[in-house]
Write an enzyme that holds these catalytic residues in place. Structure first.
Site, short mmCIF file in Angstrom:
data_model
loop_
_atom_site.label_atom_id
_atom_site.label_comp_id
_atom_site.label_asym_id
_atom_site.label_seq_id
_atom_site.Cartn_x
_atom_site.Cartn_y
_atom_site.Cartn_z
N TRP A 183 28.61 18.70 51.20
CA TRP A 183 28.63 17.28 51.49
C TRP A 183 28.23 17.09 52.95
CZ3 TRP A 183 31.69 14.60 55.13
CH2 TRP A 183 31.37 13.23 55.19
N GLU A 224 27.46 16.91 46.77
CA GLU A 224 28.33 15.73 46.64
C GLU A 224 27.68 14.49 47.25
OE1 GLU A 224 32.06 16.20 48.69
OE2 GLU A 224 32.86 14.30 47.95
N LYS A 226 27.45 10.21 48.08
CA LYS A 226 28.33 9.18 48.63
C LYS A 226 27.56 7.88 48.76
CE LYS A 226 31.73 8.70 52.29
NZ LYS A 226 32.63 9.43 53.16
N ASP A 257 32.77 12.37 43.48
CA ASP A 257 34.03 12.08 44.16
C ASP A 257 34.43 10.66 43.74
OD1 ASP A 257 35.76 10.88 46.22
OD2 ASP A 257 35.41 12.70 47.38
N HIS A 260 33.55 7.62 45.97
CA HIS A 260 32.20 7.51 46.54
C HIS A 260 31.28 6.55 45.80
CE1 HIS A 260 32.40 11.44 49.07
NE2 HIS A 260 33.43 10.65 49.26
N HIS A 284 35.63 15.65 42.69
CA HIS A 284 36.64 15.47 43.73
C HIS A 284 37.49 14.32 43.25
CE1 HIS A 284 35.04 17.43 47.67
NE2 HIS A 284 35.41 18.30 46.77
N ASP A 292 36.74 4.08 50.42
CA ASP A 292 36.90 5.53 50.23
C ASP A 292 38.04 6.05 51.10
OD1 ASP A 292 36.32 8.16 49.49
OD2 ASP A 292 34.93 8.44 51.15
N ASP A 324 40.59 15.81 46.46
CA ASP A 324 40.14 15.45 47.81
C ASP A 324 40.89 14.21 48.29
OD1 ASP A 324 38.81 15.25 50.17
OD2 ASP A 324 36.90 14.59 49.33
C1 RNT Z 1 33.72 12.93 52.36
C2 RNT Z 1 33.74 13.83 51.17
C3 RNT Z 1 34.11 15.25 51.44
C4 RNT Z 1 35.28 15.41 52.38
C5 RNT Z 1 35.83 16.83 52.47
C6 RNT Z 1 36.74 16.99 53.63
O1 RNT Z 1 33.55 11.62 52.03
O2 RNT Z 1 34.55 13.29 50.18
O3 RNT Z 1 34.33 15.88 50.24
O4 RNT Z 1 36.33 14.55 52.02
O5 RNT Z 1 34.81 17.72 52.47
ZN ZN Z 2 34.91 14.52 48.45
#
Ligand code: RNT
Ligand code: ZN
Length: 417
Positions: A183, A224, A226, A257, A260, A284, A292, A324
């Site tokens: 990420w 990942e 966002k 996540d 996100h 996540h 978020d 997470d």
């Molecule tokens: C950030 C992501 C990521 C972090 C971690 C600490 O928006 O969610 O996964 O939260 O890597």
């Molecule tokens: Zn995350």
């Protein structure tokens, strides 16, 4: 003799053909990847302490956070002893242990994680990994793998390569593949005049990172996405479409996540689509409150829906479930315990659904009965089944784990000053 609450509860589920013993069995094989960073507010052990950046934030100042590897592992030991089942631990690169030596991110090596590996071996658990592409002078302007400056890109590419090497070491030593999740915070606060070029550079950086091949018995790569972060409100380079396409084209795992996406957009609704086109998907599990915010996961509708979608698709071996969240306003070991117990609980809840029956009702167009049963099941005696599972897994039943936390806080955490 009167029936126990468990035996009594079981009969309700059995009327719909749900096999509670099978549910217990299956549940005990599903690992949750517990994120180490809840234990110290994403501080890590780097010699030079750096402020958190990348558009994520931890708030609160509850006393007693872990200050080093020994303390963080002890805290994880405590939390894991209160959570039913055997799980995994998810590390970030900043949790390297270098014995006081300054080692920059592009130079971290497997040896810096030997203590984690020894500990994981002892516990018989797997380890996952994340490059830490934030909280560093080379990430100050919010750009990393997509940075216009090739030197900065190369630094982060090398960091990600080093991270995959460490994951391969985990895979080798622990006999279970390590998920490496990339990420990066890259994005712009305000309207970009060029969305394409940074994405092109991110793509090229990823290609370079993944040019080194690892056997999937050792390393599983995830990316990942966002939607926005603090300071990247207008544009994030690694958007959902970007990584979804990248993962598809390059046989990587797309990591969703739950915080996100747009506030009413849910990842539970995405799982079935992703599972149709991908062997594996990574998660996540988090809890966004208005944004978020990474609140501790509660037993809410979306958590249950995520669990339902995994179980309904019989995909518990294809979805890598990671957590997470980070809350520094409550006891951190309790935060892990609450969030992880809830995730396991949601999976059990999903396993007790008479899925075939409900699927049939839908196929028949019997939406009245589908809705009626989905609603009635919500007040079935689930608690007694959950309590029984905790008991059989030899972890505290109901809220009795709070006593362990109180004692731990008094004897261990409160002494960290
Ligand atoms: C950030 C992501 C990521 C972090 C971690 C600490 O928006 O969610 O996964 O939260 O890597
Ligand atoms: Zn995350």
């Amino acid at each position: 003799m009167a029936n126990t609450p468990f035996v009594e509860a079981k009969t309700h589920y059995e009327r719909f053909g749900v096999n509670v013993e099978e549910a217990f069995q299956k549940l005990s094989t599903i690992p949750i990847s517990v994120h180490c960073w809840q234990g110290d507010d994403i501080t890590g052990f780097e010699v030079t302490k750096r402020e958190l950046s990348g558009g994520i934030d931890v708030t609160g100042n509850y006393p007693g956070k872990a200050r080093n590897g020994e303390e963080l592992r002890a805290d994880l030991d405590k939390a894991l002893s209160l959570i039913p089942g055997t799980h995994r631990v998810n590390l970030h690169a900043i949790y390297a242990e270098t014995d006081g030596e300054e080692v920059d991110r592009d130079a971290i090596e497997p040896k810096h994680f030997k203590r984690w590996v020894d500990w994981a071996k002892e516990k018989g658990i797997g380890l996952d990994f994340n490059p830490t592409v934030f909280a560093h002078p080379k990430a100050e302007d919010g750009l990393t793998l997509s940075h216009p400056d090739p030197e900065i890109r190369t630094f982060w590419i090398n960091h990600c390569k080093a991270s995959r090497k460490i994951a391969a070491y985990f895979g080798e030593e622990l006999g279970t593949p390590s998920l490496v999740n990339i990420w990066v915070p890259d994005g712009y606060k305000d309207t970009p005049s060029d969305r394409l070029t940074p994405r092109k550079r991110l793509k090229e950086s990823l290609d370079e990172i993944f040019s080194e091949e690892y056997d999937e018995s050792l390393v599983l790569d995830a990316v990942e996405s966002k939607l926005f972060g603090i300071g990247s409100e207008a544009y994030v380079v690694g958007s959902h479409e970007f990584y979804l396409s990248y993962a598809q084209q390059n046989n990587k795992l797309c990591l969703l996540d739950s915080g996100h996406f747009h506030p009413t957009e849910t990842i539970s609704n995405k799982l079935s689509s992703l599972l149709l086109f991908n062997e594996k998907v990574a998660l996540h599990v988090s809890r966004p409150v208005r944004w978020d915010s990474d609140h501790v996961v509660t037993f809410d509708d979306e958590l249950k829906e995520i669990a339902h979608e995994i179980i309904r698709a019989d995909a518990h071996e294809r979805v890598n479930i990671g957590l997470d969240f980070f809350d520094a306003s409550i006891n951190r070991v309790a935060a892990w315990t609450i969030g992880t117990r809830n995730t396991v609980k949601a999976l059990l809840y999903a396993l007790l659904e008479p899925t075939n029956h409900l699927k049939e009702l839908q196929e028949q167009g019997n939406f009245t009965e589908r809705l009626a049963l989905l609603e009635e099941f919500k007040t079935y005696p689930f608690g007694a089944i959950w309590d029984e599972y905790c008991q059989r897994q030899q972890v505290p039943v109901k809220e009795s784990w709070l006593n362990d936390i109180k004692e731990y806080e008094e004897n261990i955490q409160s002494k960290r000053v």
